[in-house]
Design an enzyme around this catalytic site. Sequence first.
Site, short mmCIF file in Angstrom:
data_model
loop_
_atom_site.label_atom_id
_atom_site.label_comp_id
_atom_site.label_asym_id
_atom_site.label_seq_id
_atom_site.Cartn_x
_atom_site.Cartn_y
_atom_site.Cartn_z
N LEU A 21 34.32 51.33 45.01
CA LEU A 21 33.78 51.07 46.34
C LEU A 21 34.78 51.31 47.47
O LEU A 21 34.39 51.36 48.63
CB LEU A 21 33.32 49.60 46.43
CG LEU A 21 32.19 49.20 45.49
CD1 LEU A 21 32.01 47.68 45.50
CD2 LEU A 21 30.90 49.88 45.90
N SER A 22 36.06 51.45 47.14
CA SER A 22 37.09 51.36 48.17
C SER A 22 37.70 52.73 48.49
O SER A 22 38.77 53.09 47.98
CB SER A 22 38.18 50.38 47.72
OG SER A 22 39.04 50.09 48.78
N GLY A 24 39.91 55.38 49.98
CA GLY A 24 41.29 55.21 50.44
C GLY A 24 42.15 54.50 49.42
O GLY A 24 43.38 54.55 49.50
N ASN A 25 41.51 53.84 48.45
CA ASN A 25 42.21 53.18 47.34
C ASN A 25 41.98 54.03 46.10
O ASN A 25 40.89 54.02 45.51
CB ASN A 25 41.66 51.76 47.17
CG ASN A 25 42.29 51.01 46.02
OD1 ASN A 25 42.77 51.60 45.06
ND2 ASN A 25 42.26 49.70 46.09
N GLU A 26 42.99 54.80 45.71
CA GLU A 26 42.77 55.85 44.71
C GLU A 26 42.51 55.30 43.32
O GLU A 26 41.75 55.89 42.55
CB GLU A 26 43.95 56.83 44.74
CG GLU A 26 44.03 57.52 46.11
CD GLU A 26 44.94 58.73 46.16
OE1 GLU A 26 45.74 58.92 45.22
OE2 GLU A 26 44.85 59.48 47.15
N ALA A 27 43.10 54.16 42.97
CA ALA A 27 42.82 53.57 41.65
C ALA A 27 41.36 53.13 41.57
O ALA A 27 40.70 53.32 40.54
CB ALA A 27 43.74 52.38 41.40
N GLU A 174 42.57 43.06 57.94
CA GLU A 174 42.62 43.01 56.47
C GLU A 174 43.51 41.88 55.96
O GLU A 174 43.92 41.87 54.80
CB GLU A 174 43.11 44.36 55.93
CG GLU A 174 42.21 45.52 56.32
CD GLU A 174 41.00 45.71 55.42
OE1 GLU A 174 41.16 45.62 54.20
OE2 GLU A 174 39.90 45.97 55.94
N HIS A 250 46.88 49.54 52.40
CA HIS A 250 47.42 48.33 53.03
C HIS A 250 48.94 48.41 53.02
O HIS A 250 49.52 49.07 52.16
CB HIS A 250 47.01 47.05 52.26
CG HIS A 250 45.56 46.72 52.35
ND1 HIS A 250 44.82 46.32 51.26
CD2 HIS A 250 44.71 46.72 53.40
CE1 HIS A 250 43.58 46.10 51.63
NE2 HIS A 250 43.48 46.33 52.91
N CYS A 371 48.28 41.80 45.65
CA CYS A 371 46.88 41.74 46.12
C CYS A 371 46.23 40.43 45.72
O CYS A 371 45.34 39.92 46.41
CB CYS A 371 46.07 42.88 45.51
SG CYS A 371 46.35 44.48 46.27
#
Length: 447
Positions: A21-22, A24-27, A174, A250, A371
Amino acid sequence: MKGYEVNFDGLVGPTHHYAGLSFGNEASTKNRNNLSNPKLAAKQGLLKMKALADMGMKQGVLAPHERPHVPMLRRLGFTGDDISVVAQAMRYSPELLSSLSSASPMWTANAATVSPSADSQDERVHFTAANLNNKFHRSIEAETTSQVLQAIFKNERHFVHHEALPQVALFGDEGAANHNRLGGDYAKRGIQVFVYGQQHLNNGLPGPKRYPARQTREASEAIARLHRLDDAHTVFVQQNPDVIDQGVFHNDVIAVSNQQVLFHHQHAFLNQDQAFAEIRQKMASIGEDFISIEVPENRVTVDDAVATYLFNSQILTRPDGGMTIVVPEESRQNAAVWSYLNDMIQMGTPIDAIQVYDLRESMRNGGGPACLRLRVALNETELNAVNPKVLMNDQLFMTLNQWVDKHYRDRLAQEDLADPHLLMESRMALDELTKILGLGSVYPFQK
């Protein structure tokens, strides 16, 4: 009065799954639609919490949120009883149901920004729940986050809770993932460093081109005002837009602080020399040195930092005064990163020990050790005012493991989200958890 940093880790929820879903967050994107193991994810998080408590750290637990989020599904036009609402959502938009079933509240670094009483003009601890405006699945979190935080930090003499900022891009916030606090003793005044990706009201400034900047300067400045911080002890720094475009969504993916130490990549910040000069001068004003531990690109590339979450680590001050860095197993598996870490602890910096934890279930969704935790600096009086039922000890660890065994599945795929049993299992689990943690009725289904 003695001060403590208390880490409040998010407990992974029963609907933990890989939905990608995220952006920009490659993992997160890479592991979309993989099978997840919610039971293992929750136990991996609990093991880290218990291990840090056993090291002498103050460690708390933050409860997961209600998922699937039926109230939002109703706002979006699905009707009938709760089971019918979930079934309709799966039929018409499985992606939407997946989004509203995300266990993302486990990443409590995004839950809120916290300013300790030593820094605030009214000498109280301030909390502002993050609006998480950039991602729909996270933008629904603030209300429950606020309820949970208010159930833990109740005493109005010591704690102030602010509403999330307006739910618009201009004030995209954030939380603590873009906030560092530097200083000495946790009970004494520190320097708060707010890191932002973009300034919306000044379009002439550089920004990322590939991935979104999730934190705005306007949001950071609003929080500093709400928390009644002194300009003389507050710094606003822009994250390097180039690293955002490399997957550093982030600041806690490229830098982490503890007391006087800022551990960061060479390319973490825009205009780094100027920013560090301001930090150094403001640290000197409170009688503290600023220690920058900079990792050069020729030792660890930005790509390796993102892949291993080297900087999404925790730096903890042990009872003996030394510092330990807590890293995920992925950092040990990367030769360049592991070599650097072992060299660093021989360099004479305050960080002299490494702890490694397997958090693979969280890592595959794009969240490492940092996180999973919200840092709250408290003095002794404030710590005594915290709801004691959320603080980790042998009994709570055992109780929560038994709770996970009783309620969590060991595999979950996207199609399972429409299973009416999952909805009821999750609600039963959370209802029981609120009693274990002494939270009261914090979920919509309990009201």
